[in-house]
Design a protein around this motif. Structure first.
Motif, PDB file in Angstrom:
ATOM      1  N   LEU A   1      55.466 -10.341 -25.984  1.00 41.02           N
ATOM      2  CA  LEU A   1      55.159  -9.068 -26.633  1.00 41.02           C
ATOM      3  C   LEU A   1      53.986  -8.442 -25.905  1.00 41.02           C
ATOM      4  N   LEU A   2      53.884  -7.130 -26.045  1.00 41.56           N
ATOM      5  CA  LEU A   2      52.712  -6.450 -25.497  1.00 41.56           C
ATOM      6  C   LEU A   2      51.692  -6.250 -26.608  1.00 41.56           C
ATOM      7  N   ALA A   3      50.419  -6.464 -26.266  1.00 39.58           N
ATOM      8  CA  ALA A   3      49.344  -6.179 -27.219  1.00 39.58           C
ATOM      9  C   ALA A   3      48.384  -5.190 -26.586  1.00 39.58           C
ATOM     10  N   CYS A   4      48.028  -4.153 -27.377  1.00 36.52           N
ATOM     11  CA  CYS A   4      47.051  -3.168 -26.906  1.00 36.52           C
ATOM     12  C   CYS A   4      45.932  -3.076 -27.933  1.00 36.52           C
ATOM     13  N   LEU A   5      44.730  -3.238 -27.466  1.00 36.18           N
ATOM     14  CA  LEU A   5      43.579  -3.006 -28.329  1.00 36.18           C
ATOM     15  C   LEU A   5      43.009  -1.661 -27.918  1.00 36.18           C
ATOM     16  N   ILE A   6      42.970  -0.726 -28.875  1.00 36.62           N
ATOM     17  CA  ILE A   6      42.636   0.660 -28.522  1.00 36.62           C
ATOM     18  C   ILE A   6      41.350   1.071 -29.237  1.00 36.62           C
ATOM     19  N   ASP A   7      40.421   1.534 -28.465  1.00 36.36           N
ATOM     20  CA  ASP A   7      39.152   1.999 -29.040  1.00 36.36           C
ATOM     21  C   ASP A   7      39.405   3.123 -30.044  1.00 36.36           C
ATOM     22  N   ARG A   8      38.882   2.980 -31.250  1.00 30.17           N
ATOM     23  CA  ARG A   8      39.126   4.039 -32.227  1.00 30.17           C
ATOM     24  C   ARG A   8      38.315   5.297 -31.932  1.00 30.17           C
ATOM     25  N   HIS A   9      37.462   5.211 -30.914  1.00 30.83           N
ATOM     26  CA  HIS A   9      36.779   6.421 -30.449  1.00 30.83           C
ATOM     27  C   HIS A   9      37.439   6.954 -29.175  1.00 30.83           C
ATOM     28  N   GLY A  10      38.518   6.300 -28.733  1.00 28.08           N
ATOM     29  CA  GLY A  10      39.327   6.851 -27.641  1.00 28.08           C
ATOM     30  C   GLY A  10      38.797   6.642 -26.245  1.00 28.08           C
ATOM     31  N   ARG A  11      37.878   5.716 -26.074  1.00 30.57           N
ATOM     32  CA  ARG A  11      37.279   5.578 -24.749  1.00 30.57           C
ATOM     33  C   ARG A  11      38.019   4.604 -23.839  1.00 30.57           C
ATOM     34  N   TRP A  12      38.699   3.628 -24.427  1.00 31.94           N
ATOM     35  CA  TRP A  12      39.325   2.592 -23.586  1.00 31.94           C
ATOM     36  C   TRP A  12      40.532   1.995 -24.291  1.00 31.94           C
ATOM     37  N   VAL A  13      41.333   1.333 -23.513  1.00 31.86           N
ATOM     38  CA  VAL A  13      42.408   0.524 -24.086  1.00 31.86           C
ATOM     39  C   VAL A  13      42.500  -0.767 -23.268  1.00 31.86           C
ATOM     40  N   ALA A  14      42.608  -1.880 -23.975  1.00 32.83           N
ATOM     41  CA  ALA A  14      42.765  -3.175 -23.310  1.00 32.83           C
ATOM     42  C   ALA A  14      44.178  -3.668 -23.594  1.00 32.83           C
ATOM     43  N   ARG A  15      44.838  -4.151 -22.561  1.00 34.10           N
ATOM     44  CA  ARG A  15      46.233  -4.565 -22.727  1.00 34.10           C
ATOM     45  C   ARG A  15      46.427  -6.017 -22.292  1.00 34.10           C
ATOM     46  N   GLY A  16      47.317  -6.693 -22.973  1.00 37.04           N
ATOM     47  CA  GLY A  16      47.650  -8.061 -22.577  1.00 37.04           C
ATOM     48  C   GLY A  16      49.030  -8.403 -23.082  1.00 37.04           C
ATOM     49  N   LEU A  17      49.593  -9.468 -22.550  1.00 35.92           N
ATOM     50  CA  LEU A  17      50.901  -9.926 -23.016  1.00 35.92           C
ATOM     51  C   LEU A  17      50.703 -11.186 -23.853  1.00 35.92           C
ATOM     52  N   LEU A  18      51.492 -11.284 -24.927  1.00 40.23           N
ATOM     53  CA  LEU A  18      51.395 -12.431 -25.831  1.00 40.23           C
ATOM     54  C   LEU A  18      52.655 -13.268 -25.729  1.00 40.23           C
TER      55      LEU A  18
END
Lengths: 593, 593
Positions: free
Chosen positions: A438-455
């Motif tokens: 699966l893909l996981a995205c952690l997204i800044d709630r202020h919109g500055r960055w997104v971190a992605r990884g596979l699970l």
């Protein structure tokens, strides 16, 4: 909030010249000071105990007399280490555990502080005095993670203001104990400040060896609840720490750690117990501190010792033994009427002089709190549309020959790094042929960055889910279908925080957690239990192989448990202390597109 | 004063990356936290313990290594309730008990405060930090007697300033506990203030019944050392008080009270021990806290429990268990090397990281203190000539038919009222034909009043003596010959306080006690012992029938022990709470003459 008795009034009630409000008669008092069981009566005036003994002089016309014949009278239980944010909130947690006999809780402040800052947190703590429970707090001196702008959030002057609050009993666990081990000036100075105020310094030294513990104790840490073996408990006790035995949903360690008492036969006056933030269903099934006492006795601890570990020991640790933890004049009238010393399920719970629960049923109405007033800002400063772009939920990938790192789950919370080869489609990794990924995205709630990884080994047939329930409280979006993921994220945005699960573009489960993204605003504990069960079965139906989805989500984003983690800095290898795939800065990504 | 180790330094020593100053090797550590005896080494850096365990990494070239093979290593002993004014002074007392292994003393401030007021006392406390011992204080909230202008001396704002001092650990015993029982607002508010500061509230509830104790505990008192039977101790323990077992020169109560442990088999974690201000010779012969531990073990208490009662228990009571009372990193390096668990006579005493005594011999030079700088005024504001008038030392009497009240001694400190008929000569009572009778005059050192009474069974052939050593610190002049009494009083005036004994107009013994009239200014404890012995034998030679002249003198002027007492208000019947012969106001007496 109960009205406070004056010393003058208590003296008069003790003398029998002023009638008591409550008089508990004929029971066996559990005297945690002397370690005796004694046939005695207890007189209560307003919020306090005024008298313990045989005299009935304080019984007046208006005195409510409670017949405790054949019953035990115990001091109310103390939970010295609570995390009141596991779907439940400080109110629903408090009233639930109160009905089970826990009359004092010492709460970790982490997520409250992160979302409320000093002013909001201080106001909430003050307002929560209306709760029918004795409510104390511990203040974090560093964040759980070191990427949240910690030096801004946890500036010394901010933390010091928290420590000065009357309801703050000390500093909360320092999960990143290497900070202390390495003499981080910021952590050391804050610990010293807390000690100057006469407050406690709660520790968290998971996996710390006896040798290293020496340095942690030298740094001023006064307690630890992270021992997972009797030997680790003993190490902590021997080095002067108040040693807290834990039995939580995540770590049901009692059968092991209790051997410290049942086999090593060690003195127990500096031993405490904690449930350490269990998930809602665990409390529903196993209880809170009542469950700890029950389990300890079941495992062979003498009832008196088990009760002391739940009452006078934590009270003494907290330097509040003149206020709570025992049945004596001047103490808070936090009393339990117990039918036996096996189940420890109170027939009656008296807290601050009020009869608050009977046979596990709450008799008082929990206050309805407008939580939004304490929050320092909105849950999201990004627009919903920002989250609705399916391209956000794809893993950039340029060459099938380049291995891709994968977070492989080995258990509920433990992961390990893996890497695999994946086909490329339109500049992204193609996982459509990999049912375990699966893909996981952690997204800044202020919109500055997104971190992605596979699970891997998280779930299988999950189209999309989003959850702010994780250590960062940023939306964590997981799935195999970018469209469903976008819909889930958008729904969580609409909820102002929470969890949503989406099947083929349809929202099939939603859990609103507008309080910091972690908690309901509901006073009902049953709601939290229900949400947890719904979420767990939804995930298990989609291939989640473990039993505690809340802790799996919570710690996927942390940086203090081994393995690969998805943190705001990117995909992070904890052991190597290295970001192996940096988060993408959104301004750049938008420009690129 | 030892230099204070920083947390950073301690961490490094614990890690083995910075050499320890002291390293105690091969001994058996008495672990008061877990209740175990453990073969371990202890590393000390500056004033603190940095490491406890097996590693020798902290041994550097300059590290002093102490071989403790075959020996025990104990935490230094704590005396939680000291009265450092029994001829000895805070310095001579401290260095004496330090050489015997008591490394923390908690001193009553009474006479210091009465003679120094806030400024002087605060300065003294600060200056005494140079002592090689850990030095804490308790502050009285009311005087021992209520006639000393208490509401001026002990105004709330004054006492509050004392309680705020870092070295003041709490409020000292309230000997007149009925004040609390009756809800005296002044006492109650001060207790509440101390509790708000997180400080302890030491009690004194001699003879208080279990029922009445309820009210005292409700008023906030946290400890008591006045139990004289195991049952009284148990009453206190059960009501939540930290219960202090006493074995003093005046009340050698251990054989009785220790039965609480040896026979009632009660849990000991809230039991403390005290010597409660013994006379100098007692400490010389029986020791200080070392003697308490020795005696407790001799009476059947397990060595571990006895040591805990002298170390971690008082430390926890004082809310200083993270600083003193146990052998763990970060704690003060207050350590004893003990050859055995029978005698408890330390071979080596380490206090604040310094080796301060070896085989009972002090290795450090006690500081020489200029005590006069702290005193708020001169010892006497009257002229010497005022005291030289023999007519001051006669008992006004007009009719042989009128009975005269007499203070009849029944034991060292207990008296009872009596009345007899006496002949009259020149308007005064004639006691020349009554060999058992003596006249006693308590004279205000500011010249405002004199209180007179007759003593029986105090001494026989005593021509004259004068002593400021009594609870009022005013000169107490006793004898059968007015001329010798005047000479004794004048000599004490010249000494600036103290004791003088006069035979037929000749001074035969003098003891200078310029520090508040109670204490030598000498750093030598032996001087205090010698003075006491001289005084006792001088009085015994003159018919004094008891063994403790210091306590007989001390309490003759108090108003809290039963019987007749000579107090500034006059001859006072304690039980009846009535002045039966008022003190004469001097202005009036001078006019009359």
């Amino acid at each position: 909030m109960e009205s406070r008795a004056t010393s003058y009034e208590l003296i008069e009630v003790a003398q029998g010249s002023r009638p008591a409000d409550l008089y508990i008669k004929g029971g066996t008092v559990i005297n945690v000071y002397s370690g005796e069981f004694m046939k005695q009566n207890v007189a209560v005036y307003r919020d306090r105990i005024a008298y313990v003994g045989g005299s009935e002089a304080a019984i007046g016309d208006q005195t409510q007399v409670i017949d405790a014949n054949g019953k035990y009278i115990s001091p109310g239980f103390i939970e010295p280490h609570a995390h009141p944010w596991v779907i439940y909130n400080p109110v629903s947690f408090a009233v639930k555990v109160l009905s089970l006999g826990t009359t004092t809780i010492v709460n970790d402040n982490l997520f409250f502080y992160l979302h409320m800052e000093v002013e909001g947190f201080a106001k909430m703590v003050r307002d929560l005095q209306v709760l029918p429970i004795n409510h104390l707090w511990l203040a974090r001196i560093v964040s759980q993670a070191d990427y949240v702008g910690e030096r801004d959030y946890f500036a010394p002057e901010q933390v010091q203001r928290l420590l000065e609050l009357e309801q703050v009993a000390g500093t909360a666990e320092v999960t990143r104990w290497p900070l202390l081990y390495n003499g981080d000036p910021f952590a050391i100075q804050t610990v010293e400040y807390a000690k100057r105020l006469g407050k406690v310094v709660d520790g968290h030294t998971a996996g710390c060896s006896y040798e290293k513990l020496n340095a942690i104790v030298a740094a001023g840490v006064s307690a630890c609840h992270e021992a997972i073996t009797a030997q680790e408990s003993l190490d902590r006790l021997r080095l002067g720490m108040w040693t807290t035995l834990r039995n939580s949903s995540l770590r049901p360690d009692f059968p092991e750690v209790v051997k410290l008492i049942t086999e090593a036969n060690i003195q127990t006056q500096r031993i405490l117990m904690t449930t350490d933030g269990p998930h809602p269903a665990y409390i529903e099934e196993e209880g809170c501190v009542d469950g700890l006492v029950r389990k300890a006795v079941e495992l062979g601890v003498a009832p008196m010792q088990a009760i002391q570990m739940a009452t006078i020991n934590p009270a003494t640790y907290l330097r509040l033994d003149d206020q709570i933890g025992g049945i004596a004049p001047g103490r808070r009238a936090d009393l339990l009427v117990l039918p036996d010393l096996v189940d420890f399920r109170p027939e009656l719970v008296i807290c601050g002089g009020r009869v608050v629960a009977e046979h596990g049923n709450l008799l008082v109405t929990p206050p309805s709190i407008d939580w939004s007033q304490y929050l320092a800002g909105p849950a999201f400063s990004i627009q919903k549309s920002f989250l609705q772009d399916p391209d956000l939920y794809r893993y950039p990938h340029t060459s099938p020959d380049e291995p891709v790192p994968v977070i492989h789950f080995r258990s509920t919370v433990i992961t390990q790094p893996k890497s695999i080869h994946l086909p490329v489609r339109d500049g992204f990794a193609d996982i459509s042929q990999q049912p375990g990924l699966l893909l996981a995205c952690l997204i800044d709630r202020h919109g500055r960055w997104v971190a992605r990884g596979l699970l891997e080994n998280f779930a299988t047939t999950l189209d999309g889910m989003a959850s702010t329930y994780n250590t960062t409280t940023h939306p964590l979006v997981i799935g195999r279908d970018p469209v469903s993921m976008a819909i889930a994220a958008a729904r969580v945005h609409e909820l102002g925080g929470g969890v949503a699960v989406v099947d083929r573009g349809e929202v099939v489960l939603e859990i609103p957690l507008p309080l910091t993204g972690m908690m309901t605003t509901d006073t009902s504990f049953a709601t939290a239990v229900e949400y947890q069960r719904q979420l767990l079965s939804a995930l298990q139906e989609r291939g989640y192989p473990y039993h505690d989805i809340l802790y799996t989500l919570l710690f996927l984003t942390c940086d203090f448990l081994p393995g690969l983690r998805l943190i705001p800095l990117g995909l992070y290898d904890v052991k190597a202390n290295r970001v192996i795939q940096p988060a993408v800065q959104m301004e750049r990504e938008r420009v690129r597109r």
